[in-house]
Design a protein around this motif. Structure first.
Motif, mmCIF file in Angstrom:
data_model
loop_
_atom_site.group_PDB
_atom_site.id
_atom_site.type_symbol
_atom_site.label_atom_id
_atom_site.label_comp_id
_atom_site.label_asym_id
_atom_site.label_seq_id
_atom_site.Cartn_x
_atom_site.Cartn_y
_atom_site.Cartn_z
ATOM 1 N N GLY A 35 0.959 -0.749 0.025
ATOM 2 C CA GLY A 35 -0.127 0.210 -0.014
ATOM 3 C C GLY A 35 1.038 1.188 -0.301
ATOM 4 O O GLY A 35 1.825 1.295 -1.021
ATOM 5 N N TYR A 36 0.893 1.862 0.738
ATOM 6 C CA TYR A 36 1.384 3.159 1.164
ATOM 7 C C TYR A 36 2.788 3.131 2.463
ATOM 8 O O TYR A 36 2.566 2.665 4.101
ATOM 9 C CB TYR A 36 0.335 4.342 1.790
ATOM 10 C CG TYR A 36 -0.106 4.355 0.844
ATOM 11 C CD1 TYR A 36 -0.325 5.639 -0.655
ATOM 12 C CD2 TYR A 36 -1.114 3.776 0.169
ATOM 13 C CE1 TYR A 36 -0.548 5.703 -2.090
ATOM 14 C CE2 TYR A 36 -2.064 4.921 -1.351
ATOM 15 C CZ TYR A 36 -2.048 5.643 -2.142
ATOM 16 O OH TYR A 36 -2.406 5.794 -2.702
ATOM 17 N N LYS A 37 3.478 3.798 2.231
ATOM 18 C CA LYS A 37 4.578 3.964 3.503
ATOM 19 C C LYS A 37 5.087 6.052 3.783
ATOM 20 O O LYS A 37 5.399 6.102 2.413
ATOM 21 C CB LYS A 37 5.968 3.433 2.544
ATOM 22 C CG LYS A 37 7.196 3.163 4.024
ATOM 23 C CD LYS A 37 8.046 2.936 3.691
ATOM 24 C CE LYS A 37 9.263 2.969 4.554
ATOM 25 N NZ LYS A 37 10.728 2.000 3.884
ATOM 26 N N VAL A 38 4.883 5.785 4.701
ATOM 27 C CA VAL A 38 4.739 6.957 4.866
ATOM 28 C C VAL A 38 6.207 7.203 5.732
ATOM 29 O O VAL A 38 6.138 6.666 6.865
ATOM 30 C CB VAL A 38 3.550 8.185 5.708
ATOM 31 C CG1 VAL A 38 2.460 7.626 4.893
ATOM 32 C CG2 VAL A 38 3.257 7.296 6.894
ATOM 33 N N THR A 39 7.039 8.389 5.622
ATOM 34 C CA THR A 39 8.220 9.071 6.621
ATOM 35 C C THR A 39 7.986 10.517 7.016
ATOM 36 O O THR A 39 7.344 11.023 6.247
ATOM 37 C CB THR A 39 9.104 8.632 5.562
ATOM 38 O OG1 THR A 39 9.596 7.506 4.340
ATOM 39 C CG2 THR A 39 10.503 8.821 6.669
ATOM 40 N N VAL A 40 7.714 10.211 8.460
ATOM 41 C CA VAL A 40 7.603 11.860 8.810
ATOM 42 C C VAL A 40 8.933 12.276 9.641
ATOM 43 O O VAL A 40 10.002 11.229 10.418
ATOM 44 C CB VAL A 40 6.173 11.750 9.923
ATOM 45 C CG1 VAL A 40 5.066 11.451 8.994
ATOM 46 C CG2 VAL A 40 6.407 10.670 10.920
#
Length: 388
Positions: A48-53
């Motif tokens: 799906g999606y990978k978020v990096t913050v």
């Protein structure tokens, strides 16, 4: 005496009431209990999606020692999910704190994410209560958003703040559009306009890295990625779309040397005609600039003939830059990123209604002609040229 007694009683009752209300007040959320997000990178993975913050380090912010090393100023977390929203919500399991989006500065889309439907990617940020409409958008050209968020910059500061300043400065210099969440949403709601988002990359700088502006990513009216514009073609957007702010241009002179001009202000005027079944956009671009530098044997000259050559060279550069942008946008994969359709809507609504359903073809078949009027406000230290 009765009046004084009543007044005192009323004052006491007010204090009692205030005390009661304050005793019922719930304690506010502590900063240490929040993930104060500064930048968000979004990449697509098999799951799906990978978020990096990038988040502020709350422990460092409240530390009496005031340790200001880059490692202590921010922290990096990432999480994956089937949607952007679910990935962001999973961040809580990594830090134990609740994500706080109100101070987020930038949203970086990885190149694989840019290939997805833009509306799906941004839907969370449009709906979330804490999310600000002024967050800036950019695309990680040729790479992952995580690489941008994790860049090892030379400056010991918040990386997302540096990226935000670079995007704002590039907009002020008329190099790329400024695209906030609200700008992207409004553009995607338009029936004919393509969305242009600044593209960035991470370049090596010795043992460190730098952010680099790399043109624009163009998304069609169906919210899908279609092409990149080069840095030169991206600059032409400002002239064509009447977004001329500050900046500079470099022009070739007849003597083979170059002249550099600082843009002060500009205005683009439109006239739209229908000729032989084709739309003809006639643009008159007025630009005021300062002469910053002249090369060659004539660089001290200020006579009228030479100054006309200087202005002509600046005008030719602006015209060529704008023409190249139109050629790129009218190519097979391009489209109306300069709001020609929107201008037709305001100029001749009846004609717009007839053409809007076939706008891609109409735009690519349209003609653009430009005239550029350059006013040079300053030519440098005039006392240097004065007669003794």
């Amino acid at each position: 005496m009765m009046k004084i007694s009543r007044t005192v009683s009323l004052i006491l009752l007010c204090f009692i009431a205030l005390g009661s209300f304050s005793s019922c007040e719930k304690a506010g959320t502590e900063l240490s209990d929040l993930m104060i997000i500064q930048g968000i990178g979004i990449d697509v993975t098999s799951g799906g999606y990978k978020v990096t913050v990038e988040i502020l380090n709350n422990e460092q912010s409240g530390s009496p020692s005031g340790d200001s090393s880059a490692e202590n100023k921010t922290k990096i977390y990432n999480a994956t999910g089937e949607s952007v929203a679910s990935a962001l919500m999973k961040l809580t399991t990594k830090s134990g704190n609740k994500p706080f989006y109100a101070q987020n500065r930038v949203i970086v889309l990885g190149e694989t994410t840019a290939q997805r439907n833009m509306g799906d990617v941004l839907d969370f940020f449009e709906r979330n209560y804490d999310s600000r409409a002024s967050q800036l958008l950019c695309v990680a050209k040729g790479g992952k958003a995580e690489e941008v968020i994790r860049a090892k910059l030379l400056n010991d500061t918040v990386k997302s703040k540096i990226l935000e300043k670079m995007l704002e400065s590039s907009y002020e210099q008329s190099l790329v559009p400024r695209v906030r969440i609200i700008d992207a949403v409004n553009t995607m709601k338009d029936d004919t306009t393509f969305l242009c988002v600044p593209a960035v990359s991470v370049q090596k700088n010795g043992e460190n890295q730098d952010f680099s502006l790399d043109g624009c990513a163009v998304f069609d009216k169906d919210e899908s990625f279609c092409m990149y514009l080069s840095s030169g073609d991206a600059q032409g957007l400002a002239f064509l779309d009447n977004h001329i702010r500050e900046g500079f241009i470099s022009a070739d002179l007849p003597n083979g040397q170059k002249a550099t001009f600082v843009l002060v202000k500009g205005k683009t005027h439109y006239k739209i005609l229908k000729e032989n079944g084709r739309l003809h956009y006639k643009l008159n671009i007025d630009v005021v600039c300062d002469l910053e530098e002249v090369g060659g044997a004539e660089f001290f000259s200020t006579d009228d003939d030479f100054m006309e050559k200087i202005k002509s060279a600046a005008g030719a550069t602006i015209a060529k830059t704008s023409e190249n942008t139109i050629i790129a946008l009218q190519s097979e994969h391009g489209g109306d990123a300069v709001r020609y359709g929107r201008r037709l809507y305001l100029y001749d609504n009846k004609e717009y209604e007839k053409l809007k359903n076939n706008w891609d073809k109409e735009f690519k078949n349209s003609i653009t002609s430009l005239s550029v009027n350059v006013t040079i406000r300053r030519i440098g230290e005039e006392t240097f040229h004065s007669k003794k």
